[in-house]
Each structure stands twice: as structure tokens, then as C-alpha cells.
Design an enzyme around this catalytic site. Structure first.
Site, short mmCIF file in Angstrom:
data_model
loop_
_atom_site.label_atom_id
_atom_site.label_comp_id
_atom_site.label_asym_id
_atom_site.label_seq_id
_atom_site.Cartn_x
_atom_site.Cartn_y
_atom_site.Cartn_z
N PRO A 9 19.91 51.14 -1.45
CA PRO A 9 19.02 51.04 -2.61
C PRO A 9 18.32 52.33 -3.00
CG PRO A 9 18.08 49.92 -0.70
CD PRO A 9 19.51 50.25 -0.36
N ASN A 10 18.24 52.51 -4.30
CA ASN A 10 17.51 53.61 -4.93
C ASN A 10 18.21 54.96 -4.83
OD1 ASN A 10 15.21 51.98 -5.73
ND2 ASN A 10 14.72 51.90 -3.55
N ARG A 17 14.17 60.22 -8.55
CA ARG A 17 13.19 59.73 -7.58
C ARG A 17 12.69 60.87 -6.68
NH1 ARG A 17 16.13 56.86 -2.36
NH2 ARG A 17 13.96 56.30 -1.94
N TYR A 22 13.83 64.34 -2.18
CA TYR A 22 15.28 64.14 -2.22
C TYR A 22 16.04 65.19 -3.02
CZ TYR A 22 13.93 59.64 -0.29
OH TYR A 22 13.41 58.67 0.51
N ASN A 73 24.46 55.64 4.19
CA ASN A 73 23.04 55.89 4.02
C ASN A 73 22.45 54.57 3.55
OD1 ASN A 73 20.46 56.56 3.35
ND2 ASN A 73 20.99 58.43 2.23
N ALA A 76 16.39 52.42 2.36
CA ALA A 76 15.27 51.68 2.96
C ALA A 76 15.73 50.58 3.92
CB ALA A 76 14.40 51.08 1.85
N HIS A 79 15.63 50.80 7.87
CA HIS A 79 14.45 50.52 8.69
C HIS A 79 14.14 49.03 8.80
CE1 HIS A 79 14.22 54.74 7.77
NE2 HIS A 79 13.95 54.51 6.50
N ASP A 86 24.45 44.42 12.23
CA ASP A 86 25.43 43.47 12.75
C ASP A 86 26.78 43.61 12.05
OD1 ASP A 86 23.66 42.46 14.57
OD2 ASP A 86 23.20 40.63 13.47
N GLU A 97 25.62 57.76 10.23
CA GLU A 97 24.46 57.48 9.40
C GLU A 97 23.97 58.80 8.79
OE1 GLU A 97 21.18 56.56 11.97
OE2 GLU A 97 20.00 55.64 10.37
N HIS A 99 20.94 60.58 6.30
CA HIS A 99 19.70 60.53 5.51
C HIS A 99 19.49 61.89 4.88
CE1 HIS A 99 18.78 56.61 6.95
NE2 HIS A 99 19.02 57.02 8.18
N ILE A 100 19.27 61.89 3.59
CA ILE A 100 19.09 63.13 2.85
C ILE A 100 17.82 63.85 3.33
CG2 ILE A 100 18.63 64.06 0.52
CD1 ILE A 100 20.32 61.54 -0.47
N ARG A 106 8.61 62.02 8.40
CA ARG A 106 7.89 61.28 7.36
C ARG A 106 7.05 60.15 7.99
NH1 ARG A 106 12.15 59.92 2.81
NH2 ARG A 106 10.22 59.32 1.74
N ARG A 110 9.74 55.09 9.15
CA ARG A 110 11.07 55.66 8.87
C ARG A 110 11.76 56.18 10.14
NH1 ARG A 110 11.33 55.71 3.13
NH2 ARG A 110 9.25 55.99 2.28
C1 DQA Z 1 16.72 57.88 2.95
C2 DQA Z 1 15.43 57.76 3.79
C3 DQA Z 1 14.89 56.35 3.73
O1 DQA Z 1 13.71 56.25 4.53
C4 DQA Z 1 14.53 55.98 2.31
O2 DQA Z 1 14.10 54.65 2.25
C5 DQA Z 1 15.65 56.23 1.36
C6 DQA Z 1 16.49 57.40 1.53
C7 DQA Z 1 17.23 59.33 2.92
O3 DQA Z 1 18.38 59.51 2.50
O4 DQA Z 1 16.51 60.27 3.25
O5 DQA Z 1 15.81 55.51 0.38
O6 DQA Z 1 17.72 57.09 3.57
#
Ligand code: DQA
Length: 144
Positions: A9-10, A17, A22, A73, A76, A79, A86, A97, A99-100, A106, A110
Site C-alpha cells: 500500500p501507498n 508521498r 521516500y 515491499n 505498512a 509491520h 503465512d 524484503e 524497504h526504500i 524511524r 517499523r
Molecule cells: C516502507 C516502510 C514502511 O514502514 C512504510 O509503511 C511504507 C514503505 C519502505 O519502503 O520504506 O509504506 O516499506
């Protein structure tokens, strides 16, 4: 080799954002980079983004028997989502995994990653290049 890249998401809002966290590169920029890297490295790559937890679970399940590696990735849902953890465990496909941002630098919430428990490696704080690093890791593993 077939790689599935999953973004949660997002992440479709990249570039808009929180650019201080990011960066200013957009989600469209990320898609171009993924295509460029997959072509340069000779890897078949599919990308999937969703803002919905169940859709992400469905996509992971559908990768079974088809993909050789997953780059995820979960954003959110990293977490919070035991369902994504699963699903990754269920398919047993080598996963990385990404994460940008540097999630460890942070908010405390997180630092917890459920999805990461099913991943061989976590790359964080490397910006969009983290996806390329994940691709290289999976390629190296696949070649052995
Ligand atoms: C994220 C870090 C997460 O905590 C956050 O909720 C994101 C992006 C990252 O790519 O840094 O949406 O996964």
C-alpha cells in the site's frame, strides 16, 4: 528465471508521498527501472502493486510453481500482516524484503517485520536501488 516484484500500500504514491523519506522518484520511475534491470540482467520480471492485504496474499499464492523468486515491499503491512508472512511461508519461494527507507531509523513500530521472517534477506534504506540489489541476490542464489 522468473521474478515477481510485489509492492504494498501507498507505494503507488511514490514521488508524491513524503519525498523527504521516500525520495522524488515516482512509482512510474520504479517500473521503468525494474524493466531496465530485468532486461540488462536477462531475467523475466513481473510487477504487482496493491493497496489491499488480501490481494497481496492472493498474488503470493498465485506465484507458487511459477516464479523462482519474490521481491516484496509489503509497505505498512510489513509491520502488521501475519497473513502475508503465512502466504510467503506457504509458497516457499525464495524471497527478499525491500524497504526504500531505513525502517530501523524511524518509529519503533517499523522495526517489527512479520514478512521479513519468511524472507532470506532484507534490504533497507537503499532507495529504489534496493530492488536491484534484491534482484542480484536472487539471481546469484538461482545460479548456484
Ligand atoms: C516502507 C516502510 C514502511 O514502514 C512504510 O509503511 C511504507 C514503505 C519502505 O519502503 O520504506 O509504506 O516499506
Amino acid at each position: 528465471m522468473k521474478i515477481l516484484v510485489i509492492n504494498g500500500p501507498n507505494l503507488n504514491m511514490l514521488g508524491i508521498r513524503e519525498p523527504g523519506i521516500y525520495g522524488t522518484q515516482t512509482f512510474a520511475d520504479l517500473l521503468v527501472l525494474l524493466k531496465d534491470w530485468s532486461e540488462a540482467y536477462g531475467v523475466e520480471l513481473e510487477q504487482y502493486q496493491s493497496n489491499h492485504e488480501g490481494d497481496l496474499v492472493d498474488k503470493i499464492q498465485s506465484a507458487y510453481g511459477i516464479f523462482d523468486g519474490i521481491i516484496i515491499n509489503p509497505a505498512a503491512y510489513t509491520h502488521t500482516s501475519i497473513a502475508i508472512l503465512d502466504a510467503l511461508k506457504a509458497v516457499g519461494i525464495p524471497a527478499v524484503e525491500v524497504h526504500i527507507s531505513d525502517v530501523d531509523a524511524r518509529e519503533a513500530f517499523r522495526k517489527i517485520s512479520y514478512a521479513g521472517l519468511a524472507c532470506e534477506k532484507t534490504i533497507k534504506g537503499q532507495g529504489l536501488d534496493g530492488y536491484r540489489q534484491a534482484l542480484l541476490y536472487l539471481m546469484e542464489k538461482y545460479s548456484k
